[in-house]
Write a protein that holds these residues in place. Sequence first.
Motif, PDB file in Angstrom:
ATOM      1  N   SER A 127      -0.105  -0.917   4.539  1.00  0.00           N
ATOM      2  CA  SER A 127       0.595  -1.581   5.452  1.00  0.00           C
ATOM      3  C   SER A 127       0.805  -3.064   4.710  1.00  0.00           C
ATOM      4  O   SER A 127       1.806  -3.646   4.379  1.00  0.00           O
ATOM      5  N   PHE A 128      -0.265  -3.600   4.100  1.00  0.00           N
ATOM      6  CA  PHE A 128      -0.409  -4.968   3.710  1.00  0.00           C
ATOM      7  C   PHE A 128       0.153  -4.967   2.290  1.00  0.00           C
ATOM      8  O   PHE A 128       1.156  -5.982   1.978  1.00  0.00           O
ATOM      9  N   SER A 129       0.270  -3.986   1.565  1.00  0.00           N
ATOM     10  CA  SER A 129       0.817  -3.929   0.101  1.00  0.00           C
ATOM     11  C   SER A 129       2.051  -3.728   0.133  1.00  0.00           C
ATOM     12  O   SER A 129       2.897  -4.294  -0.764  1.00  0.00           O
ATOM     13  N   ARG A 130       2.842  -3.462   1.330  1.00  0.00           N
ATOM     14  CA  ARG A 130       4.160  -3.337   1.380  1.00  0.00           C
ATOM     15  C   ARG A 130       4.765  -4.593   1.498  1.00  0.00           C
ATOM     16  O   ARG A 130       5.840  -5.069   0.995  1.00  0.00           O
ATOM     17  N   LEU A 131       3.848  -5.591   2.305  1.00  0.00           N
ATOM     18  CA  LEU A 131       4.299  -6.816   2.679  1.00  0.00           C
ATOM     19  C   LEU A 131       4.106  -7.698   1.565  1.00  0.00           C
ATOM     20  O   LEU A 131       4.844  -8.623   1.255  1.00  0.00           O
ATOM     21  N   TYR A 132       2.831  -7.351   0.698  1.00  0.00           N
ATOM     22  CA  TYR A 132       2.447  -8.385  -0.250  1.00  0.00           C
ATOM     23  C   TYR A 132       1.991  -7.438  -1.455  1.00  0.00           C
ATOM     24  O   TYR A 132       0.830  -7.248  -1.745  1.00  0.00           O
ATOM     25  N   PRO A 133       3.223  -6.901  -2.112  1.00  0.00           N
ATOM     26  CA  PRO A 133       2.613  -5.985  -3.290  1.00  0.00           C
ATOM     27  C   PRO A 133       1.973  -6.669  -4.433  1.00  0.00           C
ATOM     28  O   PRO A 133       1.486  -6.054  -5.388  1.00  0.00           O
ATOM     29  N   ASP A 134       2.004  -8.218  -4.572  1.00  0.00           N
ATOM     30  CA  ASP A 134       1.238  -8.898  -5.557  1.00  0.00           C
ATOM     31  C   ASP A 134      -0.059  -8.812  -5.418  1.00  0.00           C
ATOM     32  O   ASP A 134      -0.736  -9.150  -6.493  1.00  0.00           O
ATOM     33  N   VAL A 135      -0.714  -8.644  -4.253  1.00  0.00           N
ATOM     34  CA  VAL A 135      -1.926  -8.749  -4.042  1.00  0.00           C
ATOM     35  C   VAL A 135      -2.751  -7.578  -4.259  1.00  0.00           C
ATOM     36  O   VAL A 135      -2.247  -6.245  -3.995  1.00  0.00           O
ATOM     37  N   SER A 136      -3.724  -7.499  -5.302  1.00  0.00           N
ATOM     38  CA  SER A 136      -4.422  -6.394  -5.675  1.00  0.00           C
ATOM     39  C   SER A 136      -5.277  -5.967  -4.516  1.00  0.00           C
ATOM     40  O   SER A 136      -5.640  -6.470  -3.589  1.00  0.00           O
ATOM     41  N   VAL A 137      -5.871  -4.553  -4.630  1.00  0.00           N
ATOM     42  CA  VAL A 137      -6.603  -3.797  -3.621  1.00  0.00           C
ATOM     43  C   VAL A 137      -8.054  -4.575  -3.813  1.00  0.00           C
ATOM     44  O   VAL A 137      -8.640  -4.643  -2.801  1.00  0.00           O
ATOM     45  N   ARG A 138      -8.341  -5.217  -5.037  1.00  0.00           N
ATOM     46  CA  ARG A 138      -9.579  -5.875  -5.197  1.00  0.00           C
ATOM     47  C   ARG A 138      -9.674  -7.097  -4.040  1.00  0.00           C
ATOM     48  O   ARG A 138     -10.570  -7.318  -3.474  1.00  0.00           O
ATOM     49  N   SER A 139      -8.595  -7.610  -4.259  1.00  0.00           N
ATOM     50  CA  SER A 139      -8.480  -8.990  -3.328  1.00  0.00           C
ATOM     51  C   SER A 139      -8.468  -8.758  -2.096  1.00  0.00           C
ATOM     52  O   SER A 139      -9.225  -9.535  -1.204  1.00  0.00           O
ATOM     53  N   PHE A 140      -7.945  -7.684  -1.692  1.00  0.00           N
ATOM     54  CA  PHE A 140      -7.753  -7.167  -0.483  1.00  0.00           C
ATOM     55  C   PHE A 140      -9.172  -6.990   0.400  1.00  0.00           C
ATOM     56  O   PHE A 140      -9.353  -7.465   1.466  1.00  0.00           O
TER      57      PHE A 140
END
Length: 75
Positions: A39-52
Amino acid sequence: HNSVTSGSHSNVEDVVRLKKNVKEGYVYMQKNPNIDFASFSRLYPDVSVRSFYRWKKELKDAMDFLNTNPTMAYE
């Protein structure tokens, strides 16, 4: 030579935009700490899974800290 300058300029803008999106993502996550990465990556595709997951851990640690030291929040 001119094309090199304009090329690097757009990169700077991309980096600024990226930083802005990342900061917004972090703030959003503070307000929605239980959001999943999909859900988060749909809103903020620039953020990497590692940062998340790093942020998720940071926010969880911060919440745990506040829960174990409730007086700290009001100082």
